[in-house]
Design an enzyme around this catalytic site. Structure first.
Site, PDB file in Angstrom:
ATOM      1  N   ARG A 195       5.637  -8.769  14.850  1.00 48.63           N
ATOM      2  CA  ARG A 195       5.924 -10.168  14.489  1.00 48.63           C
ATOM      3  C   ARG A 195       7.412 -10.473  14.538  1.00 48.63           C
ATOM      4  O   ARG A 195       7.808 -11.632  14.690  1.00 48.63           O
ATOM      5  CB  ARG A 195       5.298 -10.507  13.135  1.00 48.63           C
ATOM      6  CG  ARG A 195       3.769 -10.607  13.224  1.00 48.63           C
ATOM      7  CD  ARG A 195       3.154 -11.004  11.910  1.00 48.63           C
ATOM      8  NE  ARG A 195       3.429 -10.048  10.859  1.00 48.63           N
ATOM      9  CZ  ARG A 195       2.760  -8.924  10.649  1.00 48.63           C
ATOM     10  NH1 ARG A 195       1.740  -8.619  11.426  1.00 48.63           N
ATOM     11  NH2 ARG A 195       3.090  -8.118   9.669  1.00 48.63           N
TER      12      ARG A 195
ATOM     13  N   GLU B 267       3.697   3.864   1.596  1.00 42.79           N
ATOM     14  CA  GLU B 267       3.084   4.120   0.289  1.00 42.79           C
ATOM     15  C   GLU B 267       2.172   5.347   0.380  1.00 42.79           C
ATOM     16  O   GLU B 267       2.217   6.233  -0.461  1.00 42.79           O
ATOM     17  CB  GLU B 267       2.296   2.880  -0.119  1.00 42.79           C
ATOM     18  CG  GLU B 267       2.110   2.772  -1.609  1.00 42.79           C
ATOM     19  CD  GLU B 267       1.418   1.463  -1.976  1.00 42.79           C
ATOM     20  OE1 GLU B 267       1.350   0.572  -1.120  1.00 42.79           O
ATOM     21  OE2 GLU B 267       0.956   1.386  -3.118  1.00 42.79           O
TER      22      GLU B 267
HETATM   23  P1  AMP Z   1       8.419  -2.856   4.562  1.00 40.20           P
HETATM   24  O1  AMP Z   1       8.747  -1.712   5.462  1.00 40.20           O
HETATM   25  O2  AMP Z   1       7.650  -2.460   3.340  1.00 40.20           O
HETATM   26  O3  AMP Z   1       9.642  -3.695   4.223  1.00 40.20           O
HETATM   27  O4  AMP Z   1       7.411  -3.803   5.346  1.00 40.20           O
HETATM   28  C1  AMP Z   1       7.888  -4.662   6.313  1.00 40.20           C
HETATM   29  C2  AMP Z   1       7.006  -4.690   7.523  1.00 40.20           C
HETATM   30  O5  AMP Z   1       5.620  -4.730   7.188  1.00 40.20           O
HETATM   31  C3  AMP Z   1       7.300  -5.924   8.336  1.00 40.20           C
HETATM   32  O6  AMP Z   1       7.272  -5.561   9.715  1.00 40.20           O
HETATM   33  C4  AMP Z   1       6.190  -6.892   7.987  1.00 40.20           C
HETATM   34  O7  AMP Z   1       5.737  -7.586   9.128  1.00 40.20           O
HETATM   35  C5  AMP Z   1       5.090  -6.038   7.388  1.00 40.20           C
HETATM   36  N1  AMP Z   1       4.648  -6.505   6.070  1.00 40.20           N
HETATM   37  C6  AMP Z   1       4.862  -5.897   4.883  1.00 40.20           C
HETATM   38  N2  AMP Z   1       4.282  -6.539   3.883  1.00 40.20           N
HETATM   39  C7  AMP Z   1       3.678  -7.612   4.430  1.00 40.20           C
HETATM   40  C8  AMP Z   1       2.903  -8.704   3.893  1.00 40.20           C
HETATM   41  N3  AMP Z   1       2.626  -8.807   2.584  1.00 40.20           N
HETATM   42  N4  AMP Z   1       2.440  -9.642   4.752  1.00 40.20           N
HETATM   43  C9  AMP Z   1       2.722  -9.548   6.070  1.00 40.20           C
HETATM   44  N5  AMP Z   1       3.431  -8.555   6.635  1.00 40.20           N
HETATM   45  C10 AMP Z   1       3.916  -7.597   5.832  1.00 40.20           C
END
Ligand code: AMP
Length: 176
Positions: free
Chosen positions: A63, A100
């Protein structure tokens, strides 16, 4: 909250328990279907970095690509995709990160960045920051500079900024 943040908030659809129980997925497809809003969002995501002499926009699969390509065009910068392992066809560098449950990794083409490149990282959501931090390490391993990270929305309660140290983070909608 800014009027643009309010428009984004109204356009994003919360999908409970997707892709697994306990996760509320931020569905951006209604925003993508609104050309006036999408244009305003892309403009606002690149604006803080318009004078930062960005040479490369590096966006995270998948995305991040949707915002990263128009931002790169607007900034007059190269677009560089960062992808999950095995997707990029040329020689790659890889950086792992913890999820996680389990691990994941990101890859970049080793010829995508030149030493001294000034990079803007782009994604749709900053959650725990693991993805963005891994992308930042990949970029810095190529000898390039991470000028900052621009995300559409930040799930601030997950403290993604903590994973990014003192790197600059800009967002349109901060969800607290
Ligand atoms: P993080 O590594 O935990 O910061 O997660 C970020 C990545 O996971 C990004 O590429 C987001 O597109 C996706 N992501 C994480 N949480 C969500 C969420 N609640 N809704 C949509 N995409 C998410």
């Amino acid at each position: 909250m800014s009027s643009l943040a309010l428009r984004v908030q109204r356009a994003i659809r919360d999908v409970p328990d997707f892709p697994k129980p306990g996760i509320t997925f931020k569905d951006i497809t209604p925003l993508l279907a609104d050309p006036a809003l999408l244009q305003d969002v892309v403009r606002a995501m690149q604006a803080p970095f318009a004078l930062a002499e960005i040479t490369h926009v590096v966006a995270m699969e998948s995305r991040g690509f949707l915002f990263g390509v128009p931002m790169a065009l607007s900034l007059g910068a190269a677009f560089v995709p960062v992808r999950k392992p095995g997707k990029l066809p040329w020689k790659t560098a890889r950086e792992g990160y913890a999820l996680e449950y389990g691990d994941d990794a990101l890859e970049i083409h080793t010829d995508a960045l030149t030493p001294g490149a000034r990079v803007l990282l782009v994604d749709d959501v900053l959650a725990t920051g693991g993805t963005a931090a891994a992308a930042a390490r990949l970029v810095e391993r190529q000898g390039a500079l991470v000028v900052g990270l621009s995300v559409l929305m930040e799930l601030a309660f997950l403290r993604g900024r903590d994973a990014l140290g003192d790197r600059r983070v800009e967002t349109i909608w901060r969800v607290s």
